[in-house]
Design a protein around this motif. Structure first.
Motif, PDB file in Angstrom:
ATOM      1  N   TYR A 152     -15.425  26.642-112.352  1.00  0.00           N
ATOM      2  CA  TYR A 152     -14.650  27.744-112.939  1.00  0.00           C
ATOM      3  C   TYR A 152     -15.260  28.260-114.235  1.00  0.00           C
ATOM      4  CZ  TYR A 152     -12.686  25.133-116.875  1.00  0.00           C
ATOM      5  OH  TYR A 152     -12.541  24.437-118.046  1.00  0.00           O
ATOM      6  N   SER A 153     -15.975  27.396-114.954  1.00  0.00           N
ATOM      7  CA  SER A 153     -16.495  27.783-116.268  1.00  0.00           C
ATOM      8  C   SER A 153     -17.962  28.192-116.242  1.00  0.00           C
ATOM      9  CB  SER A 153     -16.325  26.615-117.250  1.00  0.00           C
ATOM     10  OG  SER A 153     -17.019  25.459-116.802  1.00  0.00           O
ATOM     11  N   ARG A 154     -18.630  28.071-115.117  1.00  0.00           N
ATOM     12  CA  ARG A 154     -20.070  28.313-115.082  1.00  0.00           C
ATOM     13  C   ARG A 154     -20.468  29.756-115.388  1.00  0.00           C
ATOM     14  NH1 ARG A 154     -20.901  24.269-110.067  1.00  0.00           N
ATOM     15  NH2 ARG A 154     -20.950  22.360-111.315  1.00  0.00           N
ATOM     16  N   PRO A 155     -19.771  30.767-114.896  1.00  0.00           N
ATOM     17  CA  PRO A 155     -20.209  32.132-115.211  1.00  0.00           C
ATOM     18  C   PRO A 155     -20.323  32.386-116.714  1.00  0.00           C
ATOM     19  CG  PRO A 155     -18.632  32.179-113.422  1.00  0.00           C
ATOM     20  CD  PRO A 155     -18.641  30.769-113.940  1.00  0.00           C
ATOM     21  N   VAL A 179     -21.886  28.501-108.347  1.00  0.00           N
ATOM     22  CA  VAL A 179     -22.022  29.109-109.668  1.00  0.00           C
ATOM     23  C   VAL A 179     -20.737  29.786-110.136  1.00  0.00           C
ATOM     24  CG1 VAL A 179     -24.500  29.405-109.457  1.00  0.00           C
ATOM     25  CG2 VAL A 179     -22.976  31.231-108.661  1.00  0.00           C
ATOM     26  N   ALA A 180     -19.754  29.938-109.236  1.00  0.00           N
ATOM     27  CA  ALA A 180     -18.484  30.569-109.602  1.00  0.00           C
ATOM     28  C   ALA A 180     -17.460  30.267-108.526  1.00  0.00           C
ATOM     29  CB  ALA A 180     -18.660  32.084-109.777  1.00  0.00           C
ATOM     30  N   VAL A 232     -32.511  28.477-111.931  1.00  0.00           N
ATOM     31  CA  VAL A 232     -32.518  27.763-110.645  1.00  0.00           C
ATOM     32  C   VAL A 232     -31.131  27.212-110.351  1.00  0.00           C
ATOM     33  CG1 VAL A 232     -33.510  25.844-109.330  1.00  0.00           C
ATOM     34  CG2 VAL A 232     -34.938  27.132-110.934  1.00  0.00           C
ATOM     35  N   ALA A 233     -30.655  27.387-109.121  1.00  0.00           N
ATOM     36  CA  ALA A 233     -29.344  26.879-108.703  1.00  0.00           C
ATOM     37  C   ALA A 233     -29.498  25.679-107.775  1.00  0.00           C
ATOM     38  CB  ALA A 233     -28.550  27.982-108.007  1.00  0.00           C
ATOM     39  N   GLY A 234     -28.436  24.904-107.673  1.00  0.00           N
ATOM     40  CA  GLY A 234     -28.473  23.654-106.924  1.00  0.00           C
ATOM     41  C   GLY A 234     -28.223  23.767-105.437  1.00  0.00           C
ATOM     42  N   THR A 235     -28.535  24.897-104.839  1.00  0.00           N
ATOM     43  CA  THR A 235     -28.498  25.007-103.372  1.00  0.00           C
ATOM     44  C   THR A 235     -29.798  24.393-102.854  1.00  0.00           C
ATOM     45  OG1 THR A 235     -29.215  27.288-103.767  1.00  0.00           O
ATOM     46  CG2 THR A 235     -26.930  26.953-103.108  1.00  0.00           C
ATOM     47  N   GLN A 236     -29.785  23.055-102.736  1.00  0.00           N
ATOM     48  CA  GLN A 236     -31.034  22.307-102.618  1.00  0.00           C
ATOM     49  C   GLN A 236     -31.802  22.514-101.328  1.00  0.00           C
ATOM     50  OE1 GLN A 236     -27.991  20.684-102.811  1.00  0.00           O
ATOM     51  NE2 GLN A 236     -27.942  18.893-101.499  1.00  0.00           N
ATOM     52  N   ARG A 237     -31.156  22.989-100.281  1.00  0.00           N
ATOM     53  CA  ARG A 237     -31.898  23.173 -99.038  1.00  0.00           C
ATOM     54  C   ARG A 237     -33.058  24.165 -99.220  1.00  0.00           C
ATOM     55  NH1 ARG A 237     -27.250  21.134 -97.784  1.00  0.00           N
ATOM     56  NH2 ARG A 237     -26.655  20.273 -95.774  1.00  0.00           N
TER      57      ARG A 237
END
Length: 332
Positions: free
Chosen positions: A127-130, A149-150, A174-179
């Motif tokens: 909830y706080s990432r944006p 991210v949201a 970089v985001a944690g969508t690791q695939r």
């Protein structure tokens, strides 16, 4: 198993997953793109299991990094992370955490961004990432952020704007969508895009497993806000529900396979076993997403059915997760 830690797949186990580690390393390529050998200073915002795991993985996998700052809403979270990092002899030359570089409270992100860190590891709640990501870009920090991210469209648009601004400033984001960072997935998707199985006509992504955790309220948690944050996985406004918090990996893979999102979707869900009590908040325990277009079919499902330890053990042995892709000339 203690009542306030009923787990199926523990956050600690997940934090050790190698795929997630690869995502945290990707941010370093951008941060050191100019070929400098100087040590990059790292700050962790959000000292929970996933944030601490991402920090440990970055320290384990790189020699030119040093963690110098920690931030979290709660002091006990910082204390636990700091103890874990400072008790690891392998990190002796990769840590320099001073008391005046540890920040607590809802505005802790402002404190950590005021330091001279080069890289921010964003491990707070969805909830706080944006707000945090937008502020980190304006502070000119390279960023690794966990997913999602949201939790809503407004937050997503805020992050999109922040990512565009990061590009303008030459920052790594970089985001944690690791695939996206796993070689087997990269190679498989590349072959699909090259036409190895023909035009994709249908795809299914699914995950059936146990509830990560659920915490009862404790006397020392003095407000409803603190309880929601402590027991964050139970509340949609904090975590975004199963579809956003967990099924995002399947959604991302489907969009990647199809080179973009579907034009429209139909979603449904419900509660198969969760009682209507505070412990389990307002989240569904099963969710389905369907898309039907003239040229492709898509199905994404997520289910968490486990309640008691005995059931959780059974689910861990029997759980399934994966993806199936069908083309006109073959299947994967």
């Amino acid at each position: 198993m203690k009542k306030d830690s009923r787990t199926g797949i523990s956050r600690r186990e997940f934090a050790k997953a190698s795929a997630a580690a690869i995502s945290t390393f990707a941010v370093l390529r951008g941060a050191s793109a100019q070929g400098s050998s100087e040590v990059l200073k790292v700050g962790l915002l959000g000292c929970g299991g996933r944030g601490t795991g991402a920090l440990s993985q970055m320290l384990q996998g790189n020699d030119n990094v040093k963690v110098i700052a920690l931030a979290d809403v709660f002091p006990d979270k910082i204390e636990r992370t700091r103890k874990q990092i400072e008790s690891n002899d392998d990190f002796a030359k990769k840590r320099d955490i001073k008391d005046d570089h540890c920040f607590t409270g809802l505005d802790a992100y402002k404190g950590i961004l005021s330091t001279d860190i080069d890289i921010l590891l964003e491990g707070t709640l969805p909830y706080s990432r944006p707000k945090h990501l937008e502020a980190a870009v304006e502070a000119k920090k390279h960023i690794f952020t966990e997913k999602p991210v949201a939790v809503d469209p407004a937050g997503i648009h805020q992050v999109i704007r922040a990512a565009k601004r990061a590009d303008e400033l030459g920052l790594s984001f970089v985001a944690g969508t690791q695939r996206r960072h796993q070689k087997p997935y990269q190679e498989t998707i590349a072959k699909i895009h090259e036409g190895a199985i023909g035009d994709i006509v249908s795809m299914r992504a699914y995950w059936c497993g146990g509830l990560p955790f659920a915490h009862d309220r404790k006397p020392e948690w003095t407000s409803d806000l603190e309880y929601c944050i402590r027991n964050w996985y139970a509340h949609c406004w904090v975590c975004g529900d199963n579809i956003v918090e967990q099924a995002i990996h399947g959604i991302d893979l489907c969009n990647w396979t199809f080179n973009g999102p579907p034009k429209s979707v139909f979603s449904s869900g419900g509660r198969a076993w969760k009682p209507k009590i505070e412990l389990y908040g307002d989240k569904y325990d099963l969710s389905l997403i369907h898309n039907s277009e003239p040229t492709r079919l898509l199905s994404i499902s997520y289910a968490a059915f486990c309640l008691k330890k005995t059931n959780a053990d059974f689910c861990l042995k029997k759980k399934k997760k994966g993806e199936r892709k069908s083309g006109k000339e073959g299947k994967i």
